[in-house]
Design an enzyme around this catalytic site. Structure first.
Site, PDB file in Angstrom:
ATOM      1  N   PHE A 222       0.729  -1.570  -0.151  1.00  0.00           N
ATOM      2  CA  PHE A 222      -0.132   0.163  -0.376  1.00  0.00           C
ATOM      3  C   PHE A 222       0.892   0.994  -0.170  1.00  0.00           C
ATOM      4  CE2 PHE A 222      -3.001  -3.728   2.405  1.00  0.00           C
ATOM      5  CZ  PHE A 222      -3.379  -3.495   1.295  1.00  0.00           C
ATOM      6  N   ARG A 304       2.182  15.708  -6.790  1.00  0.00           N
ATOM      7  CA  ARG A 304       1.407  14.586  -6.958  1.00  0.00           C
ATOM      8  C   ARG A 304      -0.247  15.473  -6.095  1.00  0.00           C
ATOM      9  NH1 ARG A 304      -0.689  10.578 -10.423  1.00  0.00           N
ATOM     10  NH2 ARG A 304       1.798   9.059 -10.161  1.00  0.00           N
ATOM     11  N   ALA A 503       2.684   3.384  -7.615  1.00  0.00           N
ATOM     12  CA  ALA A 503       2.026   4.755  -8.533  1.00  0.00           C
ATOM     13  C   ALA A 503       1.403   3.629  -9.588  1.00  0.00           C
ATOM     14  CB  ALA A 503       3.325   5.056  -9.478  1.00  0.00           C
ATOM     15  N   GLU A 706      -4.406   2.832  -7.092  1.00  0.00           N
ATOM     16  CA  GLU A 706      -4.925   3.659  -6.328  1.00  0.00           C
ATOM     17  C   GLU A 706      -5.993   4.537  -6.951  1.00  0.00           C
ATOM     18  OE1 GLU A 706      -0.858   5.196  -7.896  1.00  0.00           O
ATOM     19  OE2 GLU A 706      -0.528   5.124  -5.548  1.00  0.00           O
TER      20      GLU A 706
HETATM   21  N1  MTE Z   1      -3.630  -4.240  -3.874  1.00  0.00           N
HETATM   22  C1  MTE Z   1      -3.045  -5.181  -2.645  1.00  0.00           C
HETATM   23  N2  MTE Z   1      -4.272  -6.161  -3.021  1.00  0.00           N
HETATM   24  N3  MTE Z   1      -2.234  -4.802  -1.907  1.00  0.00           N
HETATM   25  C2  MTE Z   1      -1.381  -3.711  -1.981  1.00  0.00           C
HETATM   26  O1  MTE Z   1       0.071  -3.727  -1.286  1.00  0.00           O
HETATM   27  N4  MTE Z   1      -1.098  -1.891  -3.075  1.00  0.00           N
HETATM   28  C3  MTE Z   1      -1.403  -0.542  -4.145  1.00  0.00           C
HETATM   29  C4  MTE Z   1      -2.605  -0.728  -5.325  1.00  0.00           C
HETATM   30  N5  MTE Z   1      -3.706  -1.701  -4.594  1.00  0.00           N
HETATM   31  C5  MTE Z   1      -1.919  -3.000  -3.154  1.00  0.00           C
HETATM   32  C6  MTE Z   1      -2.657  -2.785  -3.583  1.00  0.00           C
HETATM   33  C7  MTE Z   1      -1.616   0.796  -4.510  1.00  0.00           C
HETATM   34  S1  MTE Z   1      -0.612   1.991  -3.860  1.00  0.00           S
HETATM   35  C8  MTE Z   1      -0.218   0.669  -5.517  1.00  0.00           C
HETATM   36  S2  MTE Z   1       0.419   1.902  -6.208  1.00  0.00           S
HETATM   37  C9  MTE Z   1      -0.972  -0.644  -6.553  1.00  0.00           C
HETATM   38  O2  MTE Z   1      -1.776  -1.466  -6.242  1.00  0.00           O
HETATM   39  C10 MTE Z   1       0.223  -0.939  -7.154  1.00  0.00           C
HETATM   40  O3  MTE Z   1       0.271  -2.398  -8.145  1.00  0.00           O
HETATM   41  P1  MTE Z   1      -0.093  -1.957  -9.579  1.00  0.00           P
HETATM   42  O4  MTE Z   1       1.074  -0.648 -10.182  1.00  0.00           O
HETATM   43  O5  MTE Z   1       0.116  -3.145 -10.381  1.00  0.00           O
HETATM   44  O6  MTE Z   1      -1.413  -1.675  -9.588  1.00  0.00           O
HETATM   45  N1  HPA Z   2       3.746   7.319  -6.935  1.00  0.00           N
HETATM   46  C1  HPA Z   2       3.830   6.608  -6.336  1.00  0.00           C
HETATM   47  N2  HPA Z   2       5.691   6.763  -6.202  1.00  0.00           N
HETATM   48  C2  HPA Z   2       6.452   7.164  -6.783  1.00  0.00           C
HETATM   49  C3  HPA Z   2       6.172   8.266  -7.147  1.00  0.00           C
HETATM   50  C4  HPA Z   2       4.697   8.610  -7.690  1.00  0.00           C
HETATM   51  O1  HPA Z   2       4.266   9.289  -8.866  1.00  0.00           O
HETATM   52  N3  HPA Z   2       7.040   8.759  -7.762  1.00  0.00           N
HETATM   53  C5  HPA Z   2       8.590   8.230  -7.238  1.00  0.00           C
HETATM   54  N4  HPA Z   2       7.342   7.544  -6.551  1.00  0.00           N
HETATM   55 MO1  MOS Z   3       1.693   2.806  -4.108  1.00  0.00          MO
HETATM   56  S1  MOS Z   3       1.053   4.671  -2.709  1.00  0.00           S
HETATM   57  O1  MOS Z   3       2.181   3.823  -5.589  1.00  0.00           O
HETATM   58  O2  MOS Z   3       2.593   2.521  -3.814  1.00  0.00           O
END
Ligand code: MTE
Ligand code: HPA
Ligand code: MOS
Length: 772
Positions: A222, A304, A503, A706
């Site tokens: 997260f 952001r 991100a 997100e």
């Molecule tokens: N979903 C689960 N189950 N666990 C996680 O830790 N992290 C969130 C989101 N969904 C998270 C989650 C966050 S902060 C991000 S940035 C994205 O998943 C990262 O994964 P993605 O880039 O594949 O979406």
């Molecule tokens: N999102 C998430 N993580 C990051 C970013 C962003 O835009 N830039 C640097 N780390």
């Molecule tokens: Mo998510 S806050 O960009 O790990």
């Protein structure tokens, strides 16, 4: 296609860091932390601790062979405190013992002397004293200062949003093994294996090639493990490097809550101007971000916030300024939404304030100001393939906005001690790392001679389903069954120089790299098939493991083709590099094209407040969301549900409390509440908008991690709506989270005294008679 992992998760078969079998001779680490939030470190006395049973060594900053520095954006964060301490929970010393219990027992025997210094916990106080992490940033379009005079209505206010504990189920930890070349192999629960590798190498004074980082999966991140997995990995590595023994360091829940940073609390000032038609013509906002004691990712989070300061609205004249304020709290960090939610909460507050003052529905102002195709954001990127209005109108129609509104009004007219509230929450979220160079990754694909496939990328699986998505991309591109594909651990020796999985861009970036590598392999195999089976390359494809020539099955299938290619010495490995095209951003003028695309959606939220108790229920959360062309609706829906409920938690029940000494009061799950199934909306509908997706999104399936968190902001405004229906529309501060305690206080803005034996004060203070 289901998520590949849950079957293993529920059977306890999935391997997390703590499931890795321990090696003989392993030492267990515990971290001695600063008991004060600010001061000069005078002395440390380890004599009793070193004499305690099982204790092997205790290390401090002076034992670090390389650099005592783990700051990513700004070099302002020592791994172990040196000279000063800047927050409670700051690591001061590393204790190694034969068992975990012995390591923890030894912590209590360490004596420390600290000369206290003044403590700052409030970002506005920090800003007033010039305690800034980086110089302030301003995003500007048009001229807001020039516009106020021509506005029909101008409103000003203050909005506060609180922090949020990540509460990943798996706490922070790492397991370090000394290697024969004097380096360290690390297993880390991190979103950013390369960040762990880079900082550990720096701390140990080694080249990055001496540090290997391996990640199987995380029990949630997260954002909390984007940067803040690093200290624990670097500490374990330090122990392993100095003792030549394996060292394991896992934080217990309370230590994790005390020592790690959270979502940034913000305190913000806004000013909004509207014309006679309720068009927003000007918006000024100043954000005070509570960064904590070191930069960590705060400057990027701050940026952001500015990118998302106007959410899904077009405002021609915007001046948005942001201060990253240094306080004596643990450094705050990435958290789902990465500053975006904090920015959006303020513009939603400004619109709500205007609506409340003007006596019009908030949704009236929101709908009139939604982004349209070609509208410019303050950073000059145009809204392209914009679905803001489509999302709103679909939600309104699909879930009967007018009907809900009528029902709420009807209910509130006939009920005295229960009130319903309602809010619409549109969202717009930019996809890409805002730091352009971070938008690159690689995929390494091996086809083994039996036709099975192993794939390594920079993606870290943390529950979001990225491994399943990458396997789907590979299966589709190669034309084979998903059962042939294995997604390997994320390892810095196989895929180097990665960005963290963050991100929301992980599936896009690593999926695209995988697609490229698999497409190259497919082409190579089909060229080989042409020679081997005298076929025409045009019209040749692999479908369901069968080679088809112009749609007709050829005399070879996948297994035979791979085997024959191997014996003819065709390369069966491919490495592809993907860098999102078309991105640029000039941070000196805060203009450019930082995002590959934007994700849109709209949520309707209905709540009921018990006006005697201050308790409430979220009755329905109904969402129309722009997934593009989702190729995994099960995972994507799960992300919406989880993200939205996490957003509701942030806005309602999750309340981080520090006292003025910088001590975390909400330091366990007794005092910090996150939503459970009972707090989740009774009805949670997700409607998949009919949108084309975007060519920069993997298989046109848009990033989903997100954006849904921000639907939770609607719950705050729905609760406010219900409270106002009860207390007769007295002005309320904009202050999240809306805990039951805060709801109760808001319901009775002038208080209730025991001198009201009739209980009359419990009834709405209004001139008009209360319906019986
Ligand atoms: N979903 C689960 N189950 N666990 C996680 O830790 N992290 C969130 C989101 N969904 C998270 C989650 C966050 S902060 C991000 S940035 C994205 O998943 C990262 O994964 P993605 O880039 O594949 O979406
Ligand atoms: N999102 C998430 N993580 C990051 C970013 C962003 O835009 N830039 C640097 N780390
Ligand atoms: Mo998510 S806050 O960009 O790990």
């Amino acid at each position: 296609m289901n998520h590949l992992d849950p079957h293993r998760h529920v059977r306890g078969e999935s391997q997390y860091l703590d499931d890795v079998p321990t090696q003989q001779g392993t030492l267990y680490a515990a971290v001695f932390e600063s008991p004060l939030a600010h001061g000069v470190l005078k002395s440390l006395d380890f004599s009793a601790a070193l004499a305690a049973p099982g204790v092997a060594r205790i290390f401090t900053a002076t034992d670090i062979p390389g650099h005592n520095q783990i700051g990513g954006i700004v070099a302002d964060e020592p791994l172990l405190a040196e000279g000063h301490v800047h927050f409670r929970g700051q690591p001061v010393a590393l204790v190694l013992a034969r068992t975990e219990a012995q390591a923890h027992a030894a912590l209590k025997l360490i004596k420390v002397e600290i000369d206290p210094l003044p403590i700052i916990t409030d970002p506005r106080v920090a800003a007033a004293q010039g305690e800034l992490i980086v110089p302030p940033r301003t995003f500007k379009i048009g001229d807001s200062a020039d516009t106020w005079a021509s506005c029909a209505h101008v409103f000003e206010g203050v909005a506060e949003s609180g922090g949020q504990e990540h509460l990943y189920i798996e706490t922070q930890g790492a397991y370090a093994f000394p290697t024969e070349m004097g380096g360290v192999r690390l297993i880390s629960s991190t979103q950013g294996p390369t960040a762990v590798q880079r900082h550990t190498a720096h701390v140990l004074g080694l080249g990055m090639h001496q540090i290997e980082v391996d990640v199987t999966r995380l029990g949630g991140g997260f954002g909390g493990k984007e940067d803040q997995a690093t200290p624990w990995a670097a500490l374990a590595a330090l122990g392993a490097f100095l003792t030549k023994k394996p060292v394991k360091l896992v934080l217990d829940r309370m230590a994790d809550m005390r020592m790690t940073g959270k979502r940034h609390p913000y305190s913000s000032d806004f000013k909004i101007g509207l014309d006679a038609n309720l068009k927003i013509t000007a918006y000024e906002v100043t954000f005070f971000q509570n960064a904590g004691a070191a930069a960590d990712l705060s400057p990027a989070v701050l940026e952001r916030t500015l990118f998302h300061a106007t959410n899904a609205y077009f405002i021609p004249n915007v001046t948005a300024t942001a201060f990253s304020c240094r306080t004596n709290l643990p450094p705050n960090t990435a958290f789902r939404g990465f500053g975006g939610p904090q920015g959006m909460f303020v513009v939603e507050s400004a619109i709500a304030k205007a609506a409340e003052e003007l006596g019009v529905p908030t949704s009236e102002i929101q709908r009139r100001n939604l982004l349209r195709e070609g509208d410019l954001f303050s950073y000059r990127q145009p809204a392209e393939m914009c679905h803001a209005e489509q999302a709103w109108d679909t939600a309104a129609q699909e879930f009967d906005l007018a009907g809900i509104r009528a029902e709420v009004e009807q209910f509130n007219q006939t009920n005295k001690l229960k009130k319903k509230g309602f809010a619409v929450m549109p969202i717009c979220f930019g996809i890409s790392f805002t730091k352009t160079p971070m938008n690159q990754t690689r995929a390494l694909v091996h086809i083994y001679s039996d036709g099975s496939v192993g794939i390594s990328t920079g993606a870290v699986e943390m529950g979001q389903g990225v491994n399943t998505k990458i396997a789907q991309v590979a299966a589709r591109t190669l034309g084979i069954s998903i059962s042939r594909i294995k997604i390997e651990t994320t390892n810095t020796t196989r895929v180097a120089n990665t960005s963290p999985s963050a991100a929301s861009a992980t599936a896009d970036l690593n999926g695209k790299a995988t697609e490229m590598a698999c497409a190259a392999l497919r082409e190579r195999l089909l060229r080989h098939a042409c020679l081997e089976y005298t076929l025409n390359y045009e019209g040749l494809e692999i479908h369901d493991e069968q080679v088809l020539a112009a749609g007709v099955p050829a005399e070879t299938d996948w297994e035979k083709l791979v085997s024959s290619a191997f014996w003819k010495r065709v390369a069966l490995t491919e490495n592809a590099h993907y860098a999102t095209p078309g991105l640029h951003f000039d941070a000196s003028v805060n203009q450019g094209h930082p995002f590959a695309y934007h994700v849109y959606g709209t949520a309707l939220t209905s709540v009921t407040v018990d006006c005697l108790r201050g308790t409430y229920t979220v009755d329905a959360l109904q969402i129309a969301h722009d997934f593009g062309q989702s190729f995994n609706p099960v995972i994507d829906r799960g992300q919406i549900e989880g993200g939205a409920v996490q957003g509701i938690g942030w806005m309602t029940m999750e309340e981080i409390a520090y006292n003025e000494e910088g001590r975390l009061l909400s330091n366990s799950l007794n005092s910090y509440k996150i939503p459970d199934i009972y707090a989740a909306p009774a009805v949670l509908d997700v409607h998949f908008l009919d949108t084309p997706g975007h060519p920069r999104a993997i298989l046109r399936s848009k990033a989903v991690g997100e954006p849904p968190l921000m639907y939770g902001i609607g719950t705050y405004f729905a609760l406010r709506d219900a409270v106002r229906a009860f207390q007769g529309h007295t002005a309320l501060p904009f202050s999240a989270p809306m805990t039951p305690e805060k709801v109760l206080v808001s319901l009775y803005p002038t208080g209730v005294t025991s001198r009201d034996p009739s209980g009359a004060a419990l009834l709405p203070r209004r001139e008009e008679p209360v319906p019986s």
